[in-house]
Motif scaffolding. Structure first.
Motif, PDB file in Angstrom:
ATOM      1  N   ASP A 118      20.377  66.513 -25.922  1.00 32.29           N
ATOM      2  CA  ASP A 118      21.036  65.620 -26.870  1.00 32.29           C
ATOM      3  C   ASP A 118      22.415  65.188 -26.384  1.00 32.29           C
ATOM      4  OD1 ASP A 118      22.476  67.924 -27.140  1.00 32.29           O
ATOM      5  OD2 ASP A 118      22.058  68.225 -29.272  1.00 32.29           O
ATOM      6  N   ASN A 119      22.803  65.659 -25.190  1.00 37.23           N
ATOM      7  CA  ASN A 119      24.106  65.286 -24.658  1.00 37.23           C
ATOM      8  C   ASN A 119      24.079  63.821 -24.231  1.00 37.23           C
ATOM      9  OD1 ASN A 119      25.878  64.921 -22.030  1.00 37.23           O
ATOM     10  ND2 ASN A 119      26.851  66.457 -23.319  1.00 37.23           N
ATOM     11  N   PRO A 120      24.923  62.979 -24.809  1.00 31.50           N
ATOM     12  CA  PRO A 120      24.835  61.540 -24.517  1.00 31.50           C
ATOM     13  C   PRO A 120      25.121  61.185 -23.062  1.00 31.50           C
ATOM     14  CG  PRO A 120      26.796  62.044 -25.824  1.00 31.50           C
ATOM     15  CD  PRO A 120      25.963  63.278 -25.813  1.00 31.50           C
ATOM     16  N   ARG A 121      26.069  61.888 -22.430  1.00 33.82           N
ATOM     17  CA  ARG A 121      26.372  61.579 -21.027  1.00 33.82           C
ATOM     18  C   ARG A 121      25.174  61.888 -20.139  1.00 33.82           C
ATOM     19  NH1 ARG A 121      30.815  64.355 -22.947  1.00 33.82           N
ATOM     20  NH2 ARG A 121      32.741  63.165 -23.178  1.00 33.82           N
ATOM     21  N   LEU A 122      24.532  63.006 -20.413  1.00 33.25           N
ATOM     22  CA  LEU A 122      23.365  63.385 -19.633  1.00 33.25           C
ATOM     23  C   LEU A 122      22.215  62.415 -19.882  1.00 33.25           C
ATOM     24  CD1 LEU A 122      21.886  65.255 -17.745  1.00 33.25           C
ATOM     25  CD2 LEU A 122      21.503  66.834 -19.654  1.00 33.25           C
ATOM     26  N   LEU A 123      22.014  62.046 -21.130  1.00 31.66           N
ATOM     27  CA  LEU A 123      20.952  61.095 -21.450  1.00 31.66           C
ATOM     28  C   LEU A 123      21.177  59.767 -20.733  1.00 31.66           C
ATOM     29  CD1 LEU A 123      20.580  61.830 -25.259  1.00 31.66           C
ATOM     30  CD2 LEU A 123      18.762  62.072 -23.554  1.00 31.66           C
ATOM     31  N   TYR A 124      22.434  59.330 -20.700  1.00 32.13           N
ATOM     32  CA  TYR A 124      22.710  58.067 -20.015  1.00 32.13           C
ATOM     33  C   TYR A 124      22.428  58.191 -18.516  1.00 32.13           C
ATOM     34  CZ  TYR A 124      24.877  54.019 -18.023  1.00 32.13           C
ATOM     35  OH  TYR A 124      25.072  52.872 -17.296  1.00 32.13           O
ATOM     36  N   ALA A 125      22.875  59.296 -17.918  1.00 29.79           N
ATOM     37  CA  ALA A 125      22.633  59.495 -16.485  1.00 29.79           C
ATOM     38  C   ALA A 125      21.134  59.520 -16.187  1.00 29.79           C
ATOM     39  CB  ALA A 125      23.288  60.791 -16.025  1.00 29.79           C
ATOM     40  N   LEU A 126      20.369  60.138 -17.071  1.00 30.24           N
ATOM     41  CA  LEU A 126      18.925  60.194 -16.874  1.00 30.24           C
ATOM     42  C   LEU A 126      18.290  58.814 -17.038  1.00 30.24           C
ATOM     43  CD1 LEU A 126      18.105  63.506 -18.771  1.00 30.24           C
ATOM     44  CD2 LEU A 126      18.260  63.154 -16.299  1.00 30.24           C
ATOM     45  N   GLY A 134      12.101  52.990 -11.368  1.00 30.78           N
ATOM     46  CA  GLY A 134      11.146  51.978 -11.788  1.00 30.78           C
ATOM     47  C   GLY A 134      10.468  52.240 -13.115  1.00 30.78           C
ATOM     48  N   ASP A 135      10.877  53.299 -13.819  1.00 35.44           N
ATOM     49  CA  ASP A 135      10.270  53.625 -15.112  1.00 35.44           C
ATOM     50  C   ASP A 135      11.110  52.991 -16.217  1.00 35.44           C
ATOM     51  OD1 ASP A 135       9.025  54.701 -17.304  1.00 35.44           O
ATOM     52  OD2 ASP A 135       8.924  56.747 -16.508  1.00 35.44           O
ATOM     53  N   THR A 136      10.907  51.697 -16.436  1.00 34.05           N
ATOM     54  CA  THR A 136      11.745  50.950 -17.373  1.00 34.05           C
ATOM     55  C   THR A 136      11.606  51.452 -18.806  1.00 34.05           C
ATOM     56  OG1 THR A 136      11.566  48.984 -15.970  1.00 34.05           O
ATOM     57  CG2 THR A 136      12.297  48.650 -18.235  1.00 34.05           C
ATOM     58  N   ALA A 137      10.383  51.756 -19.214  1.00 34.90           N
ATOM     59  CA  ALA A 137      10.160  52.205 -20.591  1.00 34.90           C
ATOM     60  C   ALA A 137      10.915  53.501 -20.867  1.00 34.90           C
ATOM     61  CB  ALA A 137       8.670  52.387 -20.850  1.00 34.90           C
ATOM     62  N   ARG A 138      10.822  54.442 -19.934  1.00 35.59           N
ATOM     63  CA  ARG A 138      11.528  55.716 -20.121  1.00 35.59           C
ATOM     64  C   ARG A 138      13.036  55.506 -20.045  1.00 35.59           C
ATOM     65  NH1 ARG A 138      12.713  60.511 -16.849  1.00 35.59           N
ATOM     66  NH2 ARG A 138      12.729  62.318 -18.229  1.00 35.59           N
ATOM     67  N   ALA A 139      13.474  54.615 -19.166  1.00 32.35           N
ATOM     68  CA  ALA A 139      14.904  54.326 -19.047  1.00 32.35           C
ATOM     69  C   ALA A 139      15.447  53.779 -20.362  1.00 32.35           C
ATOM     70  CB  ALA A 139      15.146  53.331 -17.917  1.00 32.35           C
ATOM     71  N   ASN A 140      14.708  52.860 -20.971  1.00 37.43           N
ATOM     72  CA  ASN A 140      15.155  52.272 -22.236  1.00 37.43           C
ATOM     73  C   ASN A 140      15.190  53.315 -23.345  1.00 37.43           C
ATOM     74  OD1 ASN A 140      15.383  49.771 -21.027  1.00 37.43           O
ATOM     75  ND2 ASN A 140      13.369  49.063 -21.697  1.00 37.43           N
ATOM     76  N   GLU A 141      14.198  54.203 -23.352  1.00 34.62           N
ATOM     77  CA  GLU A 141      14.144  55.241 -24.389  1.00 34.62           C
ATOM     78  C   GLU A 141      15.309  56.212 -24.243  1.00 34.62           C
ATOM     79  OE1 GLU A 141      13.262  59.202 -25.944  1.00 34.62           O
ATOM     80  OE2 GLU A 141      12.964  58.704 -23.824  1.00 34.62           O
ATOM     81  N   LEU A 142      15.609  56.605 -23.012  1.00 36.20           N
ATOM     82  CA  LEU A 142      16.720  57.525 -22.771  1.00 36.20           C
ATOM     83  C   LEU A 142      18.059  56.857 -23.074  1.00 36.20           C
ATOM     84  CD1 LEU A 142      15.421  59.126 -19.457  1.00 36.20           C
ATOM     85  CD2 LEU A 142      15.815  60.353 -21.612  1.00 36.20           C
ATOM     86  N   PHE A 143      18.165  55.581 -22.729  1.00 40.77           N
ATOM     87  CA  PHE A 143      19.412  54.862 -23.010  1.00 40.77           C
ATOM     88  C   PHE A 143      19.652  54.785 -24.514  1.00 40.77           C
ATOM     89  CE2 PHE A 143      21.793  50.946 -23.887  1.00 40.77           C
ATOM     90  CZ  PHE A 143      22.914  51.151 -23.103  1.00 40.77           C
ATOM     91  N   GLN A 144      18.606  54.492 -25.273  1.00 40.77           N
ATOM     92  CA  GLN A 144      18.772  54.412 -26.725  1.00 40.77           C
ATOM     93  C   GLN A 144      19.135  55.770 -27.307  1.00 40.77           C
ATOM     94  OE1 GLN A 144      18.800  51.498 -28.502  1.00 40.77           O
ATOM     95  NE2 GLN A 144      19.689  52.910 -30.000  1.00 40.77           N
ATOM     96  N   ARG A 145      18.566  56.835 -26.752  1.00 38.89           N
ATOM     97  CA  ARG A 145      18.941  58.176 -27.211  1.00 38.89           C
ATOM     98  C   ARG A 145      20.403  58.466 -26.896  1.00 38.89           C
ATOM     99  NH1 ARG A 145      14.510  62.161 -24.821  1.00 38.89           N
ATOM    100  NH2 ARG A 145      16.015  63.727 -25.549  1.00 38.89           N
TER     101      ARG A 145
END
Length: 268
Positions: A118-126, A134-145
């Motif tokens: 739930d750490n926002p900095r880590l979520l953004y880095a991920l 190349g995993d756009t869907a997962r990138a968008n989900e992690l960015f929103q989290r």
């Protein structure tokens, strides 16, 4: 006063003294939205880094984490410690014969990361890593989290800025310095290099825009904005040039900002 607080107290985080100062400023602001932004920024800069940001203290600790990771027994907060170390100090893993990129890639698929982080900095880095892979869907989900879990609007603005969403950053935190400066740069690019007298009035508009950036920011951004404002000020028409066209100092004039519409400024 807000703009000068970084020079007075430093810009490191956490910074409880600067946070207390900014919080005192917020109490004197009438505008509710701006007051809340200042208060959130104060909370943001006084917050200690999360446990999910902590790196391993010794090389022996790093080796222990790597051993558990390779054995498939790395769990709990130790997952986050190894990930933080691999991201922030990759050379320590390299010195121990490990590939930090491979470790990061493997860790990001562990349940602790996928489900529990739930750490926002880590979520953004991920999210950045997922996009790079190349995993756009997962990138968008992690960015929103990351956005949802951000500690303040100031941090949300940092994430939006890093993602190139400057207008969105300014929507959540109107005084976000990097976004203000970058947006001013985009406007300047849109103006281009006009040659007509009226076209060059836009340079004075750009000077106004950069001075506004300087007034709302601090440190290097404010300094750069003031320098750029002076440069555009000088790029405008000279008195000899505009006098012949019937213009006089202080007169209100309009100019085109290209894709960013038009502006109104005054003759220098």
């Amino acid at each position: 006063l807000f703009a000068g607080s970084a020079a007075e107290f430093g810009d490191e985080i956490p910074n409880p003294e600067r946070a207390a100062y900014i919080r005192s400023l917020s109490e004197a602001i009438d505008d509710a939205a701006l007051r809340e932004n200042y208060a959130q920024f104060a909370t943001y800069i006084e917050t200690e880094p999360s446990v999910q940001d902590q790196v391993a203290g010794t090389d022996a600790a790093v080796q222990s984490l790597l051993d558990d990771y390779n054995a498939g027994t790395l769990t709990g907060n130790r997952v986050f410690t190894l990930l933080a170390t691999a991201q922030q100090q990759p050379e320590r893993l390299t010195d121990l014969g490990a590939d930090p990129e491979a470790v990061i890639s493997g860790i990001t698929r562990l349940p602790e990361i996928v489900d529990q982080v739930d750490n926002p900095r880590l979520l953004y880095a991920l999210s950045v890593r997922a996009r790079r892979e190349g995993d756009t869907a997962r990138a968008n989900e992690l960015f929103q989290r990351a956005i949802d879990n951000a500690e303040s609007n100031a941090q949300r603005a940092d994430f939006y800025y890093s993602a190139g969403q400057y207008d969105r950053a300014l929507q959540v935190f109107p005084s976000h310095g990097p976004s203000l400066y970058r947006r001013a740069g985009l406007i300047a690019q849109s103006v281009g290099r006009p040659t007509s007298l009226r076209g060059r009035f836009a340079y004075w508009c750009l000077a106004d825009i950069y001075r506004n950036v300087a007034a709302q920011t601090s440190g290097q951004i404010a300094s750069n904005a003031r320098t750029t404002a002076s440069r555009f000020e000088r790029a405008g028409p000279s008195r000899d040039q505009y006098f012949l066209e019937g213009f006089s100092p202080g007169q209100s004039v309009s100019a085109s900002l290209g894709a960013y519409g038009s502006c109104t400024t005054r003759v220098r």
